[in-house]
Design a protein around this motif. Structure first.
Motif, PDB file in Angstrom:
ATOM      1  N   MET A   1      41.804  37.592  34.980  1.00 51.14           N
ATOM      2  CA  MET A   1      41.188  38.693  35.744  1.00 51.14           C
ATOM      3  C   MET A   1      41.782  38.698  37.144  1.00 51.14           C
ATOM      4  SD  MET A   1      38.793  41.111  36.007  1.00 51.14           S
ATOM      5  CE  MET A   1      37.800  40.875  34.551  1.00 51.14           C
ATOM      6  N   THR A   2      42.233  39.829  37.575  1.00 50.34           N
ATOM      7  CA  THR A   2      42.846  39.936  38.899  1.00 50.34           C
ATOM      8  C   THR A   2      41.776  40.075  39.955  1.00 50.34           C
ATOM      9  OG1 THR A   2      42.912  42.335  38.754  1.00 50.34           O
ATOM     10  CG2 THR A   2      44.824  41.118  37.884  1.00 50.34           C
ATOM     11  N   LEU A   3      42.222  39.911  41.207  1.00 52.00           N
ATOM     12  CA  LEU A   3      41.266  40.078  42.306  1.00 52.00           C
ATOM     13  C   LEU A   3      40.746  41.506  42.342  1.00 52.00           C
ATOM     14  CD1 LEU A   3      42.876  38.102  45.258  1.00 52.00           C
ATOM     15  CD2 LEU A   3      40.691  37.642  44.173  1.00 52.00           C
ATOM     16  N   LEU A   4      41.629  42.442  42.077  1.00 52.38           N
ATOM     17  CA  LEU A   4      41.197  43.849  42.087  1.00 52.38           C
ATOM     18  C   LEU A   4      40.200  44.115  40.961  1.00 52.38           C
ATOM     19  CD1 LEU A   4      44.497  45.729  42.943  1.00 52.38           C
ATOM     20  CD2 LEU A   4      42.386  45.713  44.272  1.00 52.38           C
ATOM     21  N   GLY A   5      40.477  43.449  39.812  1.00 52.99           N
ATOM     22  CA  GLY A   5      39.547  43.569  38.680  1.00 52.99           C
ATOM     23  C   GLY A   5      38.179  43.009  39.058  1.00 52.99           C
ATOM     24  N   ASN A   6      38.202  41.856  39.726  1.00 57.09           N
ATOM     25  CA  ASN A   6      36.955  41.241  40.182  1.00 57.09           C
ATOM     26  C   ASN A   6      36.213  42.150  41.164  1.00 57.09           C
ATOM     27  OD1 ASN A   6      36.123  38.786  39.138  1.00 57.09           O
ATOM     28  ND2 ASN A   6      37.931  37.760  39.999  1.00 57.09           N
ATOM     29  N   LEU A   7      37.025  42.741  42.058  1.00 59.32           N
ATOM     30  CA  LEU A   7      36.421  43.632  43.043  1.00 59.32           C
ATOM     31  C   LEU A   7      35.714  44.796  42.346  1.00 59.32           C
ATOM     32  CD1 LEU A   7      36.346  43.756  46.156  1.00 59.32           C
ATOM     33  CD2 LEU A   7      38.268  45.338  46.059  1.00 59.32           C
ATOM     34  N   HIS A   8      36.383  45.295  41.295  1.00 57.82           N
ATOM     35  CA  HIS A   8      35.810  46.397  40.533  1.00 57.82           C
ATOM     36  C   HIS A   8      34.495  45.973  39.846  1.00 57.82           C
ATOM     37  CE1 HIS A   8      35.627  49.967  38.096  1.00 57.82           C
ATOM     38  NE2 HIS A   8      35.521  49.202  37.014  1.00 57.82           N
ATOM     39  N   ASN A   9      34.511  44.779  39.247  1.00 57.34           N
ATOM     40  CA  ASN A   9      33.298  44.252  38.590  1.00 57.34           C
ATOM     41  C   ASN A   9      32.154  44.114  39.573  1.00 57.34           C
ATOM     42  OD1 ASN A   9      34.453  44.152  36.136  1.00 57.34           O
ATOM     43  ND2 ASN A   9      34.820  41.927  36.115  1.00 57.34           N
ATOM     44  N   ASN A  10      32.473  43.596  40.756  1.00 47.54           N
ATOM     45  CA  ASN A  10      31.422  43.389  41.759  1.00 47.54           C
ATOM     46  C   ASN A  10      30.884  44.716  42.289  1.00 47.54           C
ATOM     47  OD1 ASN A  10      30.819  40.480  42.431  1.00 47.54           O
ATOM     48  ND2 ASN A  10      33.060  40.461  42.264  1.00 47.54           N
ATOM     49  N   ALA A  11      31.809  45.685  42.400  1.00 51.05           N
ATOM     50  CA  ALA A  11      31.351  47.010  42.837  1.00 51.05           C
ATOM     51  C   ALA A  11      30.342  47.560  41.821  1.00 51.05           C
ATOM     52  CB  ALA A  11      32.538  47.949  42.975  1.00 51.05           C
TER      53      ALA A  11
ATOM     54  N   GLN B   1      45.458  36.639  28.339  1.00 47.24           N
ATOM     55  CA  GLN B   1      46.363  35.495  28.144  1.00 47.24           C
ATOM     56  C   GLN B   1      45.849  34.276  28.887  1.00 47.24           C
ATOM     57  OE1 GLN B   1      49.943  37.307  29.566  1.00 47.24           O
ATOM     58  NE2 GLN B   1      50.601  37.872  27.494  1.00 47.24           N
ATOM     59  N   LYS B   2      45.025  34.557  29.945  1.00 44.95           N
ATOM     60  CA  LYS B   2      44.517  33.430  30.741  1.00 44.95           C
ATOM     61  C   LYS B   2      43.107  33.015  30.316  1.00 44.95           C
ATOM     62  CE  LYS B   2      47.247  34.834  34.684  1.00 44.95           C
ATOM     63  NZ  LYS B   2      47.251  35.534  35.960  1.00 44.95           N
ATOM     64  N   GLY B   3      42.695  33.464  29.163  1.00 48.64           N
ATOM     65  CA  GLY B   3      41.373  33.076  28.654  1.00 48.64           C
ATOM     66  C   GLY B   3      40.362  34.210  28.788  1.00 48.64           C
ATOM     67  N   PHE B   4      39.062  33.877  28.546  1.00 46.68           N
ATOM     68  CA  PHE B   4      37.999  34.886  28.604  1.00 46.68           C
ATOM     69  C   PHE B   4      37.600  35.149  30.039  1.00 46.68           C
ATOM     70  CE2 PHE B   4      37.624  33.614  24.191  1.00 46.68           C
ATOM     71  CZ  PHE B   4      37.421  34.833  23.574  1.00 46.68           C
TER      72      PHE B   4
END
Lengths: 300, 478
Positions: free
Chosen positions: B1-11, B52-55
């Motif tokens: 999960m990328t930082l941007l992906g994380n940011l999106h999840n948190n939003a 590829q980096k897991g769940f």
């Protein structure tokens, strides 16, 4: 019970309890003010029904008491009239019938005859006594003079006849006591004989007929016995009227006690209940006010 | 999960917490609203993705929206409200009947002395007192038939008695008219409520059709409130129509128990109407067998109490007229005491020829005789019997007392039942409140929890933002 307590639930339960206590306070308060536990039939249908019956009986007894006074007046008046007739007219007439035995003086005889005439007039007046606008001794024909006299050209009474009714007026003078408070017409008609004996005596003295005097005297004696019986009969009626009054007064008091038991409030109990309920209401208000002011918001 | 992906999840998590905050706020706003059922946002994991980096977790989202209503308790409350209002309407009419008869006991006005109670005109005047006064006036006349005052009093009391009957009859008529007006008003309310339920049915269906999986909670609350209001007027049943996006149908029953639907998925099927005290529906009109609500209460009290009361008062008046005329005018050779055409409470009246001059106490010629008065007094103690063709059973005074006692018992019975019914209704309401009603303490706690979660998520976003700042502004610049 594990129940969620919510704002509405708490408020509704609390208000419902307050209303219930308030309703009971008002009830106790009303009992204390009116001194009555039962005011409307719905308060206690059985007690109210009994009280309404008892009140109705009280009203009837009260009317009987009024009739009783009317009857007592009538019987007392009748008794007084008969006593007057017996004591004044009959007794004196009998005395005169004895006094004339020794008489030789013409003036004295005339005086006795004059007195006898007055006695007959008085007797007639007594037997035609009016009470409350009605003749006492004419039965239910109470506007008719019971005894009417036929007079000679000189104005002397030469005969007296009964002109009243053969039926007496009877009515309720108490609970279960129905009577006529005057002399029964059957007895009243005997006074015609009495007047006839008085007139015979006068005429016998006038003519100096000693046999006729004896006969009239004997008749008057019988009349006196009859009047004593009539007085006794009136006395009996008076006793019944007075007993009815005593009985009805006692019954009225018992009814009053009955109504008291059915309807009146137990003041000691009501005042204790009122105090307890007032305290409970005071406490309920305090608890409600305190509990509704408690909130998690007070601690944020 | 990328930082941007994380940011999106948190939003998205911030949106979720905002939704929870909104819901808690909505609940708090409606904490005192008795028709409102609390709403709850249940959070759930948004799931995870296999890379590829897991769940990788996808964060939090609104999993389920709860509208805290129990259809079982809602239906129970409708039934109990219905039953309560039947009794409330009956109680109000019985109270009026009791007041109309005015048979009250006032100890302060009654006399404790035998010498003044029968003339105590301060006593509250009920029919019983009027009957007593009437016969007692005859008792007085029997003792003194030639006294003008007694005759005057007797005629006044006879007039009062007849007037008392007339008054009760008029009051009953007014009460009956008021009751029908009340029924008409309630029926109009019921029709208006069915219109409202129809509209709310439509709003709920539109909302839930457009937003599958979502519930039109506020519309449903409004509809339940309308149903509960309707249940105060009549008893009915409600059924959810399958596959019609939350629509319900409302039905009643006729006397044979057959369902009569008044509102279905298409809307209200017609207006309820009134025929006498019967509520009808449809064309041809079918009489509904209401088993609760004020309309049912009014209809029952009209049939059981008002009609019965009126019939008893009329019978009493009828018997009085017939018996009195028989005693006063034996053989019908002379003038009557009561008008022979007035044979009920409404029309009872003294005979027009009756006057102070014409009043007689005897059939004979002796003016001081009282045979008529004695015959009338015999009536006061006479035990009448309907089995023997009379119109009443027992003595006049017993019959009148029974009428009053019957109303008193009826009122007491209804009041006692109402008291129990109110307890039952409040128990059901408490149960429903325990499920549906808002607890401000709970909501504030929930608000705090959402606030904390919101703050924590915002903090995570701040950290991600600072990481992105490092990457974009510092590493990329080098």
């Amino acid at each position: 019970m594990n129940m969620r307590i919510t704002d509405n639930a708490y408020r509704e339960t609390s208000l419902r309890d307050i209303q219930r206590i308030q309703r009971d306070v008002v009830k106790a308060h009303k009992e204390l003010i009116t001194h009555q536990r039962v005011e409307r039939p719905s308060d206690d249908p059985v007690a109210a029904s009994k009280a309404l019956h008892q009140t109705s009986e009280k009203r009837t007894l009260s009317q009987y008491a009024k009739n009783n006074r009317v009857a007592l007046d009538a019987v007392t008046e009748s008794h007084a009239s008969l006593t007057e007739f017996k004591d004044t007219v009959l007794t004196r007439a009998q005395e005169l019938s004895i006094l004339v035995d020794d008489i030789s003086d013409g003036n004295a005889k005339e005086a006795y005859l004059a007195e006898l005439n007055q006695l007959i007039e008085h007797g007639l007046q007594v037997m035609n006594t009016k009470h409350r606008g009605e003749y006492l001794f004419s039965g239910d024909s109470s506007l008719t003079e019971p005894f009417s006299a036929v007079r000679s050209a000189g104005g002397k009474i030469i005969s007296v006849s009964y002109a009243g009714s053969s039926k007496a007026r009877s009515y309720d003078v108490g609970e279960g006591v129905h009577l006529s408070p005057t002399l029964d017409p059957a007895q009243t008609t005997q006074f015609s004989t009495c007047f006839a004996n008085l007139i015979n005596l006068r005429d016998a003295i006038s003519s100096g007929d000693n046999n006729a005097i004896d006969l009239a005297r004997s008749g008057l004696l019988t009349n006196e016995t009859d009047i004593v019986a009539d007085l006794s009969n009136l006395g009996g009626k008076q006793m019944r009227i007075e007993s009815a009054k005593v009985f009805d007064t006692a019954r009225y008091k018992r009814l009053e006690e009955g109504i008291h038991g059915n309807v009146d409030a137990d003041l000691a109990e009501a005042s204790t209940r009122f105090k307890d309920l007032s305290d409970a209401l005071d406490l309920a208000f305090k608890i409600h006010s305190h509990a509704t002011s408690q909130s998690i918001l007070n601690y944020l | 999960m990328t930082l941007l992906g994380n940011l999106h999840n948190n939003a998205r998590a911030l949106d979720t917490h905002t939704r929870a905050l909104e819901t808690a706020g909505h609940n708090l706003q409606n904490a005192k609203n008795p028709n409102y059922a609390r709403q709850r946002v249940h959070l759930t994991n948004s799931g995870s993705v296999d890379s590829q980096k897991g769940f990788h977790s996808m964060g939090v989202q609104v999993g389920r929206f709860e509208h805290a209503r129990s259809s079982f308790l809602d239906k129970q409350l409708i039934r109990e409200k219905s039953a309560t209002n039947t009794l409330k309407s009956q109680e109000s009419i019985y109270q009026q009947l009791e007041a109309d008869l005015a048979e009250f006991i006032s100890r302060s006005e009654s006399s404790s002395s035998i010498h003044d109670s029968s003339d105590n005109q301060n006593e509250k005047k009920g029919l019983l007192k009027s009957i007593d006064d009437f016969f007692n006036a005859f008792r007085a006349v029997a003792a003194s038939p030639l006294e003008d005052a007694q005759k005057t009093i007797l005629l006044e009391r006879a007039e009062t008695l007849a007037h008392h009957f007339n008054l009760i009859s008029t009051r009953l008529e007014n009460l009956s008219n008021d009751l029908f007006d009340e029924m008409k008003g309630d029926l109009a309310k019921a029709n208006a409520l069915l219109d409202r339920i129809e509209k709310l049915n439509g709003s709920i269906a539109r909302f839930e059709f457009k937003s599958p999986g979502h519930m039109a909670a506020d519309f449903r609350d409004d509809r339940q409130a309308a149903l509960e209001e309707l249940s105060e007027l009549m008893n009915f049943d409600v059924r959810t129509i399958p596959d019609r996006h939350g629509k319900i149908e409302v039905y009643l029953r006729d006397s044979s128990g057959t369902e009569i639907t008044v509102l279905d998925a298409s809307g209200k099927l017609g207006d309820l109407s009134l025929s006498g005290d019967l509520v009808q529906f449809g064309s041809p009109a079918i009489s509904l067998n209401l088993k609760g609500g004020s309309l049912d209460g009014y209809a029952k009290v009209n049939a059981q109490a008002i009609t019965a009361f009126k019939s008893k008062i009329d019978s009493l008046a009828h018997q009085l007229v017939l018996s009195m005329n028989e005693a006063y005018n034996p053989g019908s050779l002379n003038t009557n005491f009561f008008d022979t055409t007035g044979l009920d409470a409404k029309s009872i009246a003294l005979d027009t020829s009756l006057s102070f001059q014409s009043f007689r106490t005897t059939v004979g010629a002796q003016p001081g005789a009282n045979d008529i008065a004695l015959d009338v007094l015999a009536l006061a103690d006479k035990n009448f019997s309907t089995a023997s063709g009379d119109f009443i059973d027992g003595r006049f005074i017993d019959y009148a007392t029974r009428i009053s006692a019957d109303i008193g018992s009826g009122l007491k019975s209804v009041s006692d039942r109402l008291e129990s019914q109110l307890l039952l209704e409040s128990a059901v309401l408490s149960n429903r409140n325990a499920i549906s009603s808002v607890s401000s303490n709970e909501e504030v706690a929930s608000l705090l929890a959402s606030q904390q979660a919101f703050g924590a998520t915002a903090r995570v976003m701040e950290v991600i933002n600072s990481c992105l700042n490092v990457i974009v502004n510092e590493l990329v610049r080098r």
